[in-house]
Scaffold this motif. Structure first.
Motif, PDB file in Angstrom:
ATOM      1  N   HIS A   1       0.833  -1.204   0.000  1.00  0.00           N
ATOM      2  CA  HIS A   1       0.000   0.000   0.000  1.00  0.00           C
ATOM      3  C   HIS A   1       0.869   1.256   0.000  1.00  0.00           C
ATOM      4  N   ILE A   2       1.909   1.256   0.838  1.00  0.00           N
ATOM      5  CA  ILE A   2       2.794   2.428   0.938  1.00  0.00           C
ATOM      6  C   ILE A   2       3.522   2.661  -0.376  1.00  0.00           C
ATOM      7  N   LEU A   3       4.056   1.585  -0.957  1.00  0.00           N
ATOM      8  CA  LEU A   3       4.816   1.722  -2.206  1.00  0.00           C
ATOM      9  C   LEU A   3       3.918   2.143  -3.366  1.00  0.00           C
ATOM     10  N   LEU A   4       2.688   1.626  -3.428  1.00  0.00           N
ATOM     11  CA  LEU A   4       1.764   2.032  -4.479  1.00  0.00           C
ATOM     12  C   LEU A   4       1.359   3.492  -4.318  1.00  0.00           C
TER      13      LEU A   4
ATOM     14  N   PHE B   1      29.406  -4.678 -23.177  1.00  0.00           N
ATOM     15  CA  PHE B   1      28.198  -4.012 -22.713  1.00  0.00           C
ATOM     16  C   PHE B   1      28.480  -3.255 -21.426  1.00  0.00           C
ATOM     17  N   ARG B   2      27.757  -2.178 -21.233  1.00  0.00           N
ATOM     18  CA  ARG B   2      27.882  -1.448 -19.976  1.00  0.00           C
ATOM     19  C   ARG B   2      27.318  -2.307 -18.843  1.00  0.00           C
ATOM     20  N   ALA B   3      27.959  -2.217 -17.689  1.00  0.00           N
ATOM     21  CA  ALA B   3      27.494  -2.980 -16.531  1.00  0.00           C
ATOM     22  C   ALA B   3      26.236  -2.331 -15.974  1.00  0.00           C
ATOM     23  N   GLY B   4      25.162  -3.090 -15.910  1.00  0.00           N
ATOM     24  CA  GLY B   4      23.899  -2.570 -15.403  1.00  0.00           C
ATOM     25  C   GLY B   4      23.858  -2.531 -13.884  1.00  0.00           C
ATOM     26  N   THR B   5      23.067  -1.615 -13.359  1.00  0.00           N
ATOM     27  CA  THR B   5      22.864  -1.513 -11.909  1.00  0.00           C
ATOM     28  C   THR B   5      21.372  -1.505 -11.615  1.00  0.00           C
ATOM     29  N   ILE B   6      21.036  -1.846 -10.393  1.00  0.00           N
ATOM     30  CA  ILE B   6      19.648  -1.796  -9.934  1.00  0.00           C
ATOM     31  C   ILE B   6      19.589  -0.892  -8.707  1.00  0.00           C
ATOM     32  N   GLY B   7      18.784   0.151  -8.796  1.00  0.00           N
ATOM     33  CA  GLY B   7      18.609   1.069  -7.677  1.00  0.00           C
ATOM     34  C   GLY B   7      17.452   0.619  -6.806  1.00  0.00           C
ATOM     35  N   THR B   8      17.671   0.525  -5.526  1.00  0.00           N
ATOM     36  CA  THR B   8      16.632   0.079  -4.597  1.00  0.00           C
ATOM     37  C   THR B   8      16.263   1.197  -3.632  1.00  0.00           C
ATOM     38  N   VAL B   9      15.164   1.016  -2.923  1.00  0.00           N
ATOM     39  CA  VAL B   9      14.691   2.010  -1.963  1.00  0.00           C
ATOM     40  C   VAL B   9      15.605   1.997  -0.741  1.00  0.00           C
ATOM     41  N   ALA B  10      16.228   3.135  -0.466  1.00  0.00           N
ATOM     42  CA  ALA B  10      17.099   3.238   0.703  1.00  0.00           C
ATOM     43  C   ALA B  10      16.266   3.417   1.968  1.00  0.00           C
ATOM     44  N   GLU B  11      16.878   3.157   3.133  1.00  0.00           N
ATOM     45  CA  GLU B  11      16.134   3.210   4.396  1.00  0.00           C
ATOM     46  C   GLU B  11      15.566   4.606   4.663  1.00  0.00           C
ATOM     47  N   LYS B  12      16.376   5.647   4.411  1.00  0.00           N
ATOM     48  CA  LYS B  12      15.896   7.011   4.650  1.00  0.00           C
ATOM     49  C   LYS B  12      14.757   7.363   3.695  1.00  0.00           C
ATOM     50  N   THR B  13      14.886   6.926   2.448  1.00  0.00           N
ATOM     51  CA  THR B  13      13.821   7.173   1.473  1.00  0.00           C
ATOM     52  C   THR B  13      12.550   6.459   1.891  1.00  0.00           C
ATOM     53  N   ALA B  14      12.685   5.218   2.353  1.00  0.00           N
ATOM     54  CA  ALA B  14      11.530   4.444   2.797  1.00  0.00           C
ATOM     55  C   ALA B  14      10.840   5.116   3.978  1.00  0.00           C
ATOM     56  N   PHE B  15      11.640   5.665   4.889  1.00  0.00           N
ATOM     57  CA  PHE B  15      11.050   6.364   6.041  1.00  0.00           C
ATOM     58  C   PHE B  15      10.252   7.574   5.562  1.00  0.00           C
ATOM     59  N   GLY B  16      10.761   8.269   4.530  1.00  0.00           N
ATOM     60  CA  GLY B  16      10.019   9.392   3.955  1.00  0.00           C
ATOM     61  C   GLY B  16       8.706   8.946   3.345  1.00  0.00           C
ATOM     62  N   TYR B  17       8.727   7.780   2.663  1.00  0.00           N
ATOM     63  CA  TYR B  17       7.488   7.228   2.106  1.00  0.00           C
ATOM     64  C   TYR B  17       6.458   7.002   3.209  1.00  0.00           C
ATOM     65  N   VAL B  18       6.904   6.369   4.293  1.00  0.00           N
ATOM     66  CA  VAL B  18       6.001   6.036   5.398  1.00  0.00           C
ATOM     67  C   VAL B  18       5.432   7.308   6.026  1.00  0.00           C
ATOM     68  N   LYS B  19       6.309   8.275   6.263  1.00  0.00           N
ATOM     69  CA  LYS B  19       5.872   9.519   6.901  1.00  0.00           C
ATOM     70  C   LYS B  19       4.822  10.226   6.051  1.00  0.00           C
ATOM     71  N   LYS B  20       5.070  10.315   4.742  1.00  0.00           N
ATOM     72  CA  LYS B  20       4.109  10.957   3.848  1.00  0.00           C
ATOM     73  C   LYS B  20       2.804  10.181   3.792  1.00  0.00           C
TER      74      LYS B  20
ATOM     75  N   ARG C   1      -3.032  10.513   5.237  1.00  0.00           N
ATOM     76  CA  ARG C   1      -4.220   9.816   5.724  1.00  0.00           C
ATOM     77  C   ARG C   1      -4.599  10.228   7.147  1.00  0.00           C
ATOM     78  N   GLY C   2      -3.905  11.216   7.653  1.00  0.00           N
ATOM     79  CA  GLY C   2      -4.211  11.709   8.991  1.00  0.00           C
ATOM     80  C   GLY C   2      -3.957  10.699  10.086  1.00  0.00           C
ATOM     81  N   LYS C   3      -2.998   9.807   9.849  1.00  0.00           N
ATOM     82  CA  LYS C   3      -2.693   8.769  10.826  1.00  0.00           C
ATOM     83  C   LYS C   3      -1.435   9.131  11.608  1.00  0.00           C
ATOM     84  N   THR C   4      -1.321   8.566  12.789  1.00  0.00           N
ATOM     85  CA  THR C   4      -0.120   8.733  13.595  1.00  0.00           C
ATOM     86  C   THR C   4       0.416   7.368  13.999  1.00  0.00           C
ATOM     87  N   ALA C   5       1.706   7.320  14.240  1.00  0.00           N
ATOM     88  CA  ALA C   5       2.343   6.071  14.673  1.00  0.00           C
ATOM     89  C   ALA C   5       3.610   6.425  15.427  1.00  0.00           C
TER      90      ALA C   5
END
Length: 572
Positions: A181-184, A426-445, A450-454
């Protein structure tokens, strides 16, 4: 537009429908018309590789979907699937699949059979997976959802195709749904908070879910058929095991020639046993493990840069390899601290080992003249054991990082293509993932909107559940992956454009390069300012940087005072 422009597409469509003669066209026209523009929208499909042939075909289709048919998302045209179907098991997928949508649109039985006949197995899923259809008015009630699944089961029975109950799993446990739900929500989906329990159900849960089919049929679709499909698939590795290095003609002979040539130039025709023993040990492991190509690749790239007037900085474990030093890859001599005479080749390893004045680095030793010919000694050696680089018995694949001048980096990359061929680098590919600080920002937003607290602990828990999820793909700033000349990239992985620049000519590995670094040659060819600055200073002063001694008093004094530069330090 001239009608002829449409003919190739028209004939491809007919071929996909199994129509090969003019006599077959008229009966098929209603079905062809019914597809219309709606079927130009991408449909979901499941592709399973059952053997190595299928895996390579899968990689080719993924590559084509990213390079040739990318339209906001990678798309595999049916014509590509037909051309690369060998070794592939095709499943009809979820409600976004062609078959389920046709069932939900109540297409006639003949049309449903035509669509279903394309697939190797048909899929049905739990009711809650399709509950959104009730909310959106696409189905009247749960009984209609059950009937959709019953229709697919009847199609399987009539066509003799296995029907498998699948979960469309997106997360492991039911309580993990909140992370989705948070990621969507970060993607702006309006229905991000709607329940969609796509968790990994147990066998008993699946049997209960499909009990309306009757106990025998439920057991068949939940247990028997999925196991049958799984049994068709061989155990495969996404990337083949062992190292697959490209070949360079006479790489072993050339490496030996470079190493022994420099060894004799520096230490004479009869070098100390300490040197010969280490060279032979390293070369033995390098050649036995077929790492010679890695060394010669790096050597040629470094030599090409030097010929253009740019030094190459090497970093990391390469500094521990005496072979790397003797072959010209690095300027770091990893032998113990010692003196060597540039004229008569006499060397002294004993002085630095004297307990009265032990030295770990040759540059720290006092100046001294050769006792044989009186020539000032060269002070050398940094005392780095070769196990740092190659491990014990050569069990570590060498990782050679080369820092090229930023001005020359693109030329170094072009030289790599010249060495191995355009279709094998070929160029070496990389995969970018959600960092912990970014994830915390997702959760906070998410909470704020939704007017929720935790509590902070709860928010950290939610953030941890989102951490590490794939965000995007990119390219390593200087990593190049090289494929053996007798192989194709599809023998190892798919390829794509970087996600942030799909219109570029740059092609990267689809897999993150770390997952292949033990299997393919990867060259780290980074761009740095230091070689550029050194080149500029050489041009301005006429001083060759390689002639500046590491223990130059003026250079060392810069770390204490700026007096040598002509500036007087302000008193503290």
């Amino acid at each position: 537009a001239p009608c002829g422009l449409f003919l190739p597409h028209f004939f491809r469509k007919l071929e996909e429908m199994g129509i090969h003669t003019l006599q077959e066209i008229n009966p098929a026209m209603p079905a062809l018309r019914s597809q219309g523009h709606a079927n130009r929208r991408p449909k979901h499909i499941i592709l399973l590789a059952k053997n190595k042939v299928g895996l390579k075909n899968l990689y080719q289709m993924i590559s084509a979907s990213n390079l040739k048919y990318f339209k906001r998302v990678p798309i595999i045209p049916k014509s590509e699937l037909i051309a690369h179907r060998e070794g592939i098991i095709v499943g009809s997928a979820c409600e976004a699949g062609e078959l389920f949508q046709a069932v939900a649109e109540y297409k006639d039985w003949g049309e449903l059979k035509r669509i279903a006949s394309f697939y190797d197995y048909l899929e049905i899923q739990p009711l809650c997976n399709n509950a959104f259809m009730l909310r959106e008015g696409k189905a009247k009630d749960e009984e209609e959802l059950r009937e959709f699944n019953r229709t697919i089961v009847r199609l399987g029975e009539e066509l003799g195709k296995p029907v498998c109950a699948t979960g469309d799993v997106h997360f492991l446990d039911p309580e993990d749904e909140i992370y989705r739900h948070i990621l969507l929500a970060t993607k702006g989906f309006d229905d991000c908070d709607k329940p969609n329990p796509l968790y990994f159900r147990t066998t008993d849960e699946m049997l209960e879910e499909f009990s309306y089919l009757g106990p025998e049929k439920a057991y068949e679709v939940v247990v028997c058929n999925p196991n049958s499909i799984a049994d068709m698939c061989e155990t495969l590795r996404p990337v083949p095991h062992n190292l697959f290095a490209p070949s360079i003609e006479n790489s072993v002979e050339d490496l030996k020639s470079l190493v022994y040539g420099k060894m004799h130039r520096l230490y004479g025709e009869n070098p100390p046993e300490l040197i010969t023993k280490r060279v032979e040990t390293e070369l033995g492991d390098i050649i036995r493990c077929k790492y010679d190509v890695i060394y010669m690749s790096a050597q040629k790239l470094v030599q090409n840069s030097l010929e253009h007037g740019y030094l190459v900085g090497s970093r990391g474990s390469v500094g521990s390899s005496l072979v790397a030093f003797m072959s010209g890859i690095t300027e770091v001599n990893s032998l113990p601290a010692h003196y060597r005479c540039p004229k008569c080749k006499h060397s002294d390893f004993d002085y630095a080992q004297d307990p009265a004045h032990p030295y770990g680095c040759g540059a720290d030793m006092p100046d001294m003249n050769c006792p044989v010919c009186g020539t000032p000694y060269v002070k050398d050696g940094f005392n780095i054991p070769f196990e740092t680089f190659l491990g014990f018995g050569g069990d570590k694949v060498p990782d050679i990082d080369l820092n090229f001048s930023g001005e020359y980096q693109s030329s170094a990359h072009r030289h790599t293509f010249e060495l191995f061929g355009e279709s094998h680098v070929f160029r070496a590919g990389t995969i970018g993932t959600v960092a912990e600080k970014t994830a915390f920002g997702y959760v906070k937003k998410y909470m704020e909107e939704r007017g929720k607290t935790a509590t902070k602990a709860e928010m950290l828990r939610l953030a941890k559940g989102c951490t590490g999820v794939k965000r995007t793909t990119g390219q390593h700033p200087g990593g190049m992956v090289v494929i053996p000349q007798d192989k194709e990239i599809y023998d190892f992985c798919p390829v794509q454009h970087p996600a942030d620049d799909t219109d570029t000519d740059i092609i990267t590995t689809h897999f993150e390069y770390h997952s292949m670094e033990s299997n393919l040659l990867k060259l780290d060819m980074l761009g740095h300012d230091d070689p550029s600055m050194i080149r500029m200073m050489e041009d301005l002063t006429g001083v060759d940087a390689k002639t500046i001694p590491l223990d130059d008093p003026g250079t060392r004094s810069i770390f204490i005072t700026s007096e040598v530069l002509g500036y007087q330090d302000d008193p503290v």
